[in-house]
Design a protein around this motif. Structure first.
Motif, PDB file in Angstrom:
ATOM      1  N   PRO A 195      -1.053 -10.434  -2.198  1.00  0.00           N
ATOM      2  CA  PRO A 195      -2.009  -9.330  -2.352  1.00  0.00           C
ATOM      3  C   PRO A 195      -1.720  -9.814  -0.696  1.00  0.00           C
ATOM      4  O   PRO A 195      -1.793 -10.920  -0.650  1.00  0.00           O
ATOM      5  N   LYS A 196      -2.621  -9.341  -0.450  1.00  0.00           N
ATOM      6  CA  LYS A 196      -3.175  -8.736   1.250  1.00  0.00           C
ATOM      7  C   LYS A 196      -4.381  -8.705   0.978  1.00  0.00           C
ATOM      8  O   LYS A 196      -5.233  -7.924   0.465  1.00  0.00           O
ATOM      9  N   LEU A 197      -5.425  -9.635   2.616  1.00  0.00           N
ATOM     10  CA  LEU A 197      -7.262  -9.430   2.066  1.00  0.00           C
ATOM     11  C   LEU A 197      -6.480  -7.972   3.433  1.00  0.00           C
ATOM     12  O   LEU A 197      -5.730  -7.382   3.581  1.00  0.00           O
ATOM     13  N   THR A 198      -8.328  -7.027   3.411  1.00  0.00           N
ATOM     14  CA  THR A 198      -7.971  -5.820   4.494  1.00  0.00           C
ATOM     15  C   THR A 198      -7.899  -6.446   5.733  1.00  0.00           C
ATOM     16  O   THR A 198      -8.231  -7.041   6.031  1.00  0.00           O
ATOM     17  N   HIS A 199      -8.109  -5.382   6.400  1.00  0.00           N
ATOM     18  CA  HIS A 199      -8.178  -4.743   7.721  1.00  0.00           C
ATOM     19  C   HIS A 199      -9.823  -4.082   7.915  1.00  0.00           C
ATOM     20  O   HIS A 199     -10.115  -4.025   9.567  1.00  0.00           O
ATOM     21  N   ASP A 200      -9.932  -3.939   7.249  1.00  0.00           N
ATOM     22  CA  ASP A 200     -11.110  -2.595   6.981  1.00  0.00           C
ATOM     23  C   ASP A 200     -12.845  -3.958   6.343  1.00  0.00           C
ATOM     24  O   ASP A 200     -12.389  -3.936   5.420  1.00  0.00           O
ATOM     25  N   PHE A 201     -13.551  -2.964   7.375  1.00  0.00           N
ATOM     26  CA  PHE A 201     -14.536  -4.200   7.345  1.00  0.00           C
ATOM     27  C   PHE A 201     -15.661  -3.212   6.038  1.00  0.00           C
ATOM     28  O   PHE A 201     -16.219  -4.106   4.617  1.00  0.00           O
ATOM     29  N   LEU A 202     -15.558  -1.507   5.423  1.00  0.00           N
ATOM     30  CA  LEU A 202     -16.610  -1.447   4.704  1.00  0.00           C
ATOM     31  C   LEU A 202     -15.610  -1.577   3.495  1.00  0.00           C
ATOM     32  O   LEU A 202     -15.920  -1.998   2.095  1.00  0.00           O
ATOM     33  N   THR A 203     -13.858  -1.794   3.178  1.00  0.00           N
ATOM     34  CA  THR A 203     -13.797  -2.605   2.108  1.00  0.00           C
ATOM     35  C   THR A 203     -13.603  -3.399   1.705  1.00  0.00           C
ATOM     36  O   THR A 203     -14.352  -3.579   0.039  1.00  0.00           O
ATOM     37  N   ALA A 204     -13.871  -4.967   2.366  1.00  0.00           N
ATOM     38  CA  ALA A 204     -14.487  -5.407   2.194  1.00  0.00           C
ATOM     39  C   ALA A 204     -15.838  -5.817   1.649  1.00  0.00           C
ATOM     40  O   ALA A 204     -15.744  -6.180   1.278  1.00  0.00           O
ATOM     41  N   VAL A 205     -16.301  -5.128   2.249  1.00  0.00           N
ATOM     42  CA  VAL A 205     -18.009  -4.881   2.080  1.00  0.00           C
ATOM     43  C   VAL A 205     -18.328  -4.471  -0.002  1.00  0.00           C
ATOM     44  O   VAL A 205     -19.188  -5.084  -0.927  1.00  0.00           O
ATOM     45  N   GLU A 206     -17.134  -3.234   0.256  1.00  0.00           N
ATOM     46  CA  GLU A 206     -17.285  -2.697  -1.420  1.00  0.00           C
ATOM     47  C   GLU A 206     -16.986  -3.992  -2.314  1.00  0.00           C
ATOM     48  O   GLU A 206     -16.913  -3.833  -3.249  1.00  0.00           O
ATOM     49  N   ALA A 207     -15.669  -4.609  -1.905  1.00  0.00           N
ATOM     50  CA  ALA A 207     -15.416  -5.594  -2.788  1.00  0.00           C
ATOM     51  C   ALA A 207     -16.287  -6.812  -3.203  1.00  0.00           C
ATOM     52  O   ALA A 207     -16.336  -7.092  -4.613  1.00  0.00           O
TER      53      ALA A 207
END
Length: 450
Positions: A392-404
């Motif tokens: 699995p990978k971390l996201t490069h996207d701010f909003l994706t991290a917010v929703e997680a």
């Protein structure tokens, strides 16, 4: 305690005590109290609006989305000082002091918004198990010229450039340390005056980038206090020398980002390191690795709290993208430097220098606890010659991290549902504002061609 500290130096007539609260972004907010009127601090009589700790990166209370400010009358809370954190302010008039406080409601309960209280609640879980985390941080940061105010762009210190260009990579380069010697000497002097457990200072990859290591503490709250004070020290020292310091995760597009690495172990009630494998299989170490990796995507917003933070996660950099673990491997998200003896520990390598140290340690220690209590297995080890399939990978996207973050049961458990909503909603607004902002890149790239 305050009078004992202030007697170390003859107090100037304009000496003061600063009582400081930590905001959600790791910012310090508070009040300056004349030294002669400091009794109100130690009596717990200093008040600030509870919404102080709900402010976003722009200082907005976001009452329209949080309902925590004027819509409820913007009520006060009590700022209860932690006398263990009393420290000198060597950049201020003689005898001046600073102290970190935790916001409390009037019924005596800590505010759900206070990052220090959130970390303290995680530490109580360890205490109930007869365990004590031991923590140290390593902070990377940049020093630059003050011209950024006029140019809107960072510029490396002139002593590290030739005709305006950086003198190549400066990793471990003692000439870079020498060039900024006056500044770094001031940092060390300020740290010594505060009793901060600062250890090694090294030059890092980027021009004007340095790392300062803080020694291990068997008190994670004190370790977070050390880190927040160190950030203040590097800023104040920069001001003294006409420079600018920054803990932005990625201040330059073409130079290395800055991280905040965390080393951690756990002691049992007898003071023994439970990670010590004693020459055998490091079962507990692997379990905490698994817990941190399992919770890492949910907590990425804590490790990377701003839009700029995500520019640091690039393939081939020392900012891990894959959720991997390994022995001595600096390309992994969780590294195990040692498995035997008192030094057996993990190193968490994901967070940027812009992370709030209290929330960071709460997330890391919460993940470790998840692994310990459930005896999780991290799967295959990553080595220089082998990366497991389908990692699995971390996201490069701010909003994706917010929703997680906003939808994570782990986050709700560690941070509390109310803080999960407050932090998540506030960061969601920040992410959407970022997405709506048309940048110089857009104009340079698309306007001439479209």
């Amino acid at each position: 305690m305050a009078s004992d500290k202030s007697n170390d130096r003859a107090a100037a007539s304009d000496a003061r005590v600063e009582i400081l609260l930590v905001g959600m972004n790791g910012d310090l907010r508070g009040k300056q109290i004349p030294l002669g009127m400091q009794k109100k601090i130690w009596a717990g009589e200093v008040r600030l609006p509870s919404s102080t700790q709900s402010l976003d990166i722009w200082g907005d209370d976001n009452d329209d989305i949080t309902g925590l400010s004027l819509s409820v009358g913007d009520p006060d809370g009590n700022c209860i000082p932690d006398e263990r954190s009393v420290a000198a302010m060597p950049w201020a008039p003689e005898g001046s002091l600073q102290v970190l406080a935790t916001m409390h409601e009037f019924d005596g309960t800590p505010s759900f918004m206070d990052p220090r209280a959130i970390l303290a609640s995680v530490l109580k879980r360890y205490e109930r198990l007869g365990l004590t985390p031991v923590v140290a941080t390593e902070l990377e940061f940049y020093v630059m010229e003050q011209s950024w105010r006029e140019t809107g762009r960072p510029s490396p210190p002139v002593d590290l450039t030739y005709q305006g260009d950086p003198n190549g990579f400066q990793l471990y380069d003692m000439s870079a340390v020498d060039a900024l010697g006056d500044y770094l000497n001031t940092v060390r002097a300020y740290a010594a005056a505060q009793g901060l457990p600062a250890d090694a200072t090294t030059a890092e990859f980027g021009p004007g980038q340095f790392e300062i290591n803080l020694l291990h503490r068997p008190d994670a709250l004190a370790a977070a206090d050390d880190c927040i004070y160190l950030k203040r020290i590097i800023e104040q020292a920069a001001r003294k020398h006409g420079l600018k310091s920054t803990c932005m995760a990625k201040p330059y597009s073409d130079h290395a980002g800055s991280g905040l690495h965390v080393h951690a172990s756990v002691l049992d009630a007898a003071g023994r390191n439970i990670f010590d494998a004693k020459g055998g299989e490091p079962t507990k170490l692997k379990s905490v690795c698994a817990g941190m990796l399992q919770s890492m995507r949910d907590a990425q917003l804590v490790f990377a709290p701003f839009a700029n933070s995500y520019r640091r996660f690039q393939p081939g950099s020392f900012a891990p993208v894959d959720l991997t673990w390994g022995y001595g491997h600096r390309g992994t998200a969780v590294r195990i430097p040692d498995i035997n003896g008192p030094a057996a520990r993990i190193e968490h390598r994901v967070a940027g220098a812009d992370a709030n140290p209290y929330l960071l340690l709460a997330a890391i220690l919460g993940g470790m606890l998840l692994g310990l209590e459930n005896e999780l297995d991290p799967g295959e080890e990553t080595t220089p010659s082998h990366v497991p399939d389908n990692v699995p990978k971390l996201t490069h996207d701010f909003l994706t991290a917010v929703e997680a973050f906003r939808h994570s049961p782990f986050i709700a458990d560690i941070f509390g549902e109310r803080y999960q909503q407050l932090y998540g909603d506030t960061k969601r607004k920040e992410a959407i504002t970022y997405l709506r902002t048309v940048s110089d890149f857009d104009y340079r790239t698309y306007l001439p061609r479209l």
